[in-house]
Scaffold this motif. Structure first.
Motif, PDB file in Angstrom:
ATOM      1  N   GLY A 121       0.794  -1.220   0.000  1.00  0.00           N
ATOM      2  CA  GLY A 121       0.000   0.000   0.000  1.00  0.00           C
ATOM      3  C   GLY A 121       0.825   1.268   0.000  1.00  0.00           C
ATOM      4  N   VAL A 122       2.103   1.154   0.345  1.00  0.00           N
ATOM      5  CA  VAL A 122       3.010   2.301   0.274  1.00  0.00           C
ATOM      6  C   VAL A 122       3.484   2.448  -1.176  1.00  0.00           C
ATOM      7  N   GLU A 123       3.449   3.649  -1.710  1.00  0.00           N
ATOM      8  CA  GLU A 123       3.969   3.885  -3.060  1.00  0.00           C
ATOM      9  C   GLU A 123       5.493   3.795  -3.011  1.00  0.00           C
ATOM     10  N   LEU A 124       6.026   2.735  -3.589  1.00  0.00           N
ATOM     11  CA  LEU A 124       7.451   2.452  -3.459  1.00  0.00           C
ATOM     12  C   LEU A 124       8.291   3.319  -4.390  1.00  0.00           C
ATOM     13  N   ILE A 125       9.493   3.631  -3.924  1.00  0.00           N
ATOM     14  CA  ILE A 125      10.463   4.383  -4.717  1.00  0.00           C
ATOM     15  C   ILE A 125      11.302   3.394  -5.509  1.00  0.00           C
ATOM     16  N   GLN A 126      11.274   3.532  -6.820  1.00  0.00           N
ATOM     17  CA  GLN A 126      11.974   2.604  -7.693  1.00  0.00           C
ATOM     18  C   GLN A 126      13.385   3.095  -7.996  1.00  0.00           C
ATOM     19  N   GLY A 127      14.292   2.137  -8.268  1.00  0.00           N
ATOM     20  CA  GLY A 127      15.622   2.497  -8.736  1.00  0.00           C
ATOM     21  C   GLY A 127      16.670   2.403  -7.653  1.00  0.00           C
ATOM     22  N   ASN A 128      17.889   2.047  -8.063  1.00  0.00           N
ATOM     23  CA  ASN A 128      19.011   1.885  -7.149  1.00  0.00           C
ATOM     24  C   ASN A 128      20.286   2.362  -7.832  1.00  0.00           C
ATOM     25  N   PRO A 129      20.656   3.636  -7.664  1.00  0.00           N
ATOM     26  CA  PRO A 129      21.842   4.186  -8.331  1.00  0.00           C
ATOM     27  C   PRO A 129      23.126   3.430  -8.023  1.00  0.00           C
ATOM     28  N   GLU A 130      23.239   2.843  -6.840  1.00  0.00           N
ATOM     29  CA  GLU A 130      24.498   2.182  -6.488  1.00  0.00           C
ATOM     30  C   GLU A 130      24.755   0.975  -7.378  1.00  0.00           C
ATOM     31  N   GLU A 131      23.685   0.287  -7.856  1.00  0.00           N
ATOM     32  CA  GLU A 131      23.886  -0.852  -8.745  1.00  0.00           C
ATOM     33  C   GLU A 131      24.424  -0.403 -10.088  1.00  0.00           C
ATOM     34  N   GLU A 132      23.927   0.736 -10.572  1.00  0.00           N
ATOM     35  CA  GLU A 132      24.429   1.266 -11.830  1.00  0.00           C
ATOM     36  C   GLU A 132      25.919   1.550 -11.729  1.00  0.00           C
ATOM     37  N   HIS A 133      26.317   2.094 -10.561  1.00  0.00           N
ATOM     38  CA  HIS A 133      27.744   2.376 -10.358  1.00  0.00           C
ATOM     39  C   HIS A 133      28.545   1.087 -10.347  1.00  0.00           C
ATOM     40  N   ASP A 134      28.030   0.069  -9.646  1.00  0.00           N
ATOM     41  CA  ASP A 134      28.759  -1.187  -9.532  1.00  0.00           C
ATOM     42  C   ASP A 134      28.971  -1.824 -10.892  1.00  0.00           C
ATOM     43  N   HIS A 135      27.899  -1.850 -11.730  1.00  0.00           N
ATOM     44  CA  HIS A 135      28.023  -2.490 -13.025  1.00  0.00           C
ATOM     45  C   HIS A 135      28.955  -1.708 -13.945  1.00  0.00           C
ATOM     46  N   SER A 136      28.858  -0.390 -13.907  1.00  0.00           N
ATOM     47  CA  SER A 136      29.675   0.416 -14.798  1.00  0.00           C
ATOM     48  C   SER A 136      31.139   0.390 -14.397  1.00  0.00           C
ATOM     49  N   ALA A 137      31.404   0.084 -13.123  1.00  0.00           N
ATOM     50  CA  ALA A 137      32.783   0.099 -12.636  1.00  0.00           C
ATOM     51  C   ALA A 137      33.490  -1.242 -12.819  1.00  0.00           C
ATOM     52  N   GLU A 138      32.800  -2.256 -13.353  1.00  0.00           N
ATOM     53  CA  GLU A 138      33.423  -3.564 -13.524  1.00  0.00           C
ATOM     54  C   GLU A 138      34.594  -3.458 -14.511  1.00  0.00           C
ATOM     55  N   THR A 139      35.732  -3.981 -14.104  1.00  0.00           N
ATOM     56  CA  THR A 139      36.918  -3.910 -14.947  1.00  0.00           C
ATOM     57  C   THR A 139      36.893  -5.018 -15.996  1.00  0.00           C
ATOM     58  N   ALA A 140      37.766  -4.869 -17.004  1.00  0.00           N
ATOM     59  CA  ALA A 140      37.873  -5.895 -18.036  1.00  0.00           C
ATOM     60  C   ALA A 140      38.317  -7.218 -17.431  1.00  0.00           C
ATOM     61  N   GLU A 141      39.235  -7.139 -16.428  1.00  0.00           N
ATOM     62  CA  GLU A 141      39.712  -8.350 -15.789  1.00  0.00           C
ATOM     63  C   GLU A 141      38.581  -9.067 -15.057  1.00  0.00           C
ATOM     64  N   GLU A 142      37.745  -8.273 -14.346  1.00  0.00           N
ATOM     65  CA  GLU A 142      36.623  -8.862 -13.618  1.00  0.00           C
ATOM     66  C   GLU A 142      35.644  -9.517 -14.586  1.00  0.00           C
TER      67      GLU A 142
END
Length: 343
Positions: free
Chosen positions: A124-145
């Motif tokens: 019943g609570v209008e939830l806030i969507q989205g998680n900026p920290e995941e975007e950072h984590d994925h974009s920061a993945e190195t070629a080695e990783e």
């Protein structure tokens, strides 16, 4: 910006998160730990739900809170004893919205003949969507990783399955209860769940709920009235736990860390926050109790601002319990600190 931070300092500050130590206070007694015959036994996942269930249930319920006082909910997982306790209860209340990543496996572990009713209190609570920290984590993945993931594909997927599920659970901001407006909805959900399992005491539960609703409504009105008078509306917090409070009362939240309390910021994130603090004339950076304030302290020192407590009310410390603090009193303290920072 070079007057505020050097790149070396920013890198060091980001690395500081690697050594953040959660402040795990000794387990308080703000919950019974055993089932009581002759009462409706309610198991709650964390403190706010324990408080709502205790206030509404009154003398007719025995509430068992799973997460101990002083423990950060994002980092807690149930033990076999918790499963045993829940198997003997009539009602299990959890927040949902991704807060308790262990819920599905926990419920699957209950006996097949178990009749416990489970209910999601953020419904019943209008939830806030989205998680900026995941975007950072994925974009920061190195070629080695990336190459390592390719090489160990199936093995890595199996080993990290639980962590993967938890990350995706946090695609939604789970911190619903931190806004009094959401708390009102959640308290009504608690009332309805109690009536569902114990309709014989419907009248008493409804009366107790009305008393709690009056307190929460007064708290909501106080937040609205007082925060509407402030000229500043921007807050910087250590942990992205105040999105619902910010949304409901016209504030803008900027977080050093993400939705999970141990999410690590990048040096560039810290640089951007430092710039933001300077541009907006922010005088305080908020920290919280259950996570080390080291990063907030360092950022505040370098930006020449002070720190203040902003409590996400995830649990009571033993000291708060001894002082008689509740969800209401902790939120009132939050309001006073917000007003101090925003005046």
């Amino acid at each position: 910006m070079k007057n505020l931070f050097s790149s070396k300092k920013l890198t060091a500050m980001a690395a500081l998160l690697m050594s953040v130590v959660l402040v795990l206070s000794a387990c308080g007694s703000n919950s019974n730990s055993s089932i009581v015959e002759g009462k409706t036994n309610v198991v709650t996942s964390f403190y706010p739900l324990y408080y709502f269930a205790s206030e509404i249930g009154g003398e007719y319920v025995n509430v068992v809170n799973l997460i101990p006082a002083g423990v950060e909910p994002h980092d807690w997982t149930p033990k076999s004893q918790d499963l045993s306790t829940a198997s003997k209860a009539q009602l299990f209340l959890y927040n949902g919205a991704g807060l308790e990543g262990w819920t599905d496996s926990f419920l699957k572990g209950l006996p097949n003949d178990q009749t416990i009713i489970t209910a999601e209190m953020s419904k019943g609570v209008e939830l806030i969507q989205g998680n900026p920290e995941e975007e950072h984590d994925h974009s920061a993945e190195t070629a080695e990783e990336h190459a390592d993931h390719e090489e160990h594909g199936d093995e890595a997927e199996g080993a990290a399955a639980d962590e993967h599920d938890h990350e995706h659970a946090l695609d939604v901001d789970p911190h619903t209860w931190v806004s009094p407006k959401s708390a009102i909805i959640m308290a009504e959900n608690v009332k309805n769940s109690l009536i569902q399992v114990d309709s014989a005491h419907k009248t008493e539960y409804e009366a107790n709920y009305e008393a709690l609703h009056s307190k929460l409504a007064a708290l909501d009105a106080k937040f609205e009235q007082e925060l509407s008078k402030t000229t500043m509306k921007d807050i910087v917090v250590s942990h992205q736990a105040f999105g619902y409070l910010a949304r409901d009362y016209g504030l803008t939240q900027t977080a050093i860390m993400g939705l999970s309390a141990d999410a690590e910021p990048r040096a560039q994130d810290l640089l951007n926050i430092a710039k933001y603090v300077k541009e907006k004339g922010i005088r305080y950076i908020f920290f919280e109790e259950l996570v080390s304030p080291a990063l907030a302290d360092t950022l505040a020192s370098e930006a020449k601002v002070d720190t203040l407590m902003l409590n996400p009310v995830e649990g009571l410390t033993p000291e708060q319990e001894k002082n008689g603090d509740t969800y209401i009193t902790l939120m009132e303290a939050n309001l006073q600190n917000l007003l101090k920072a925003l005046k």
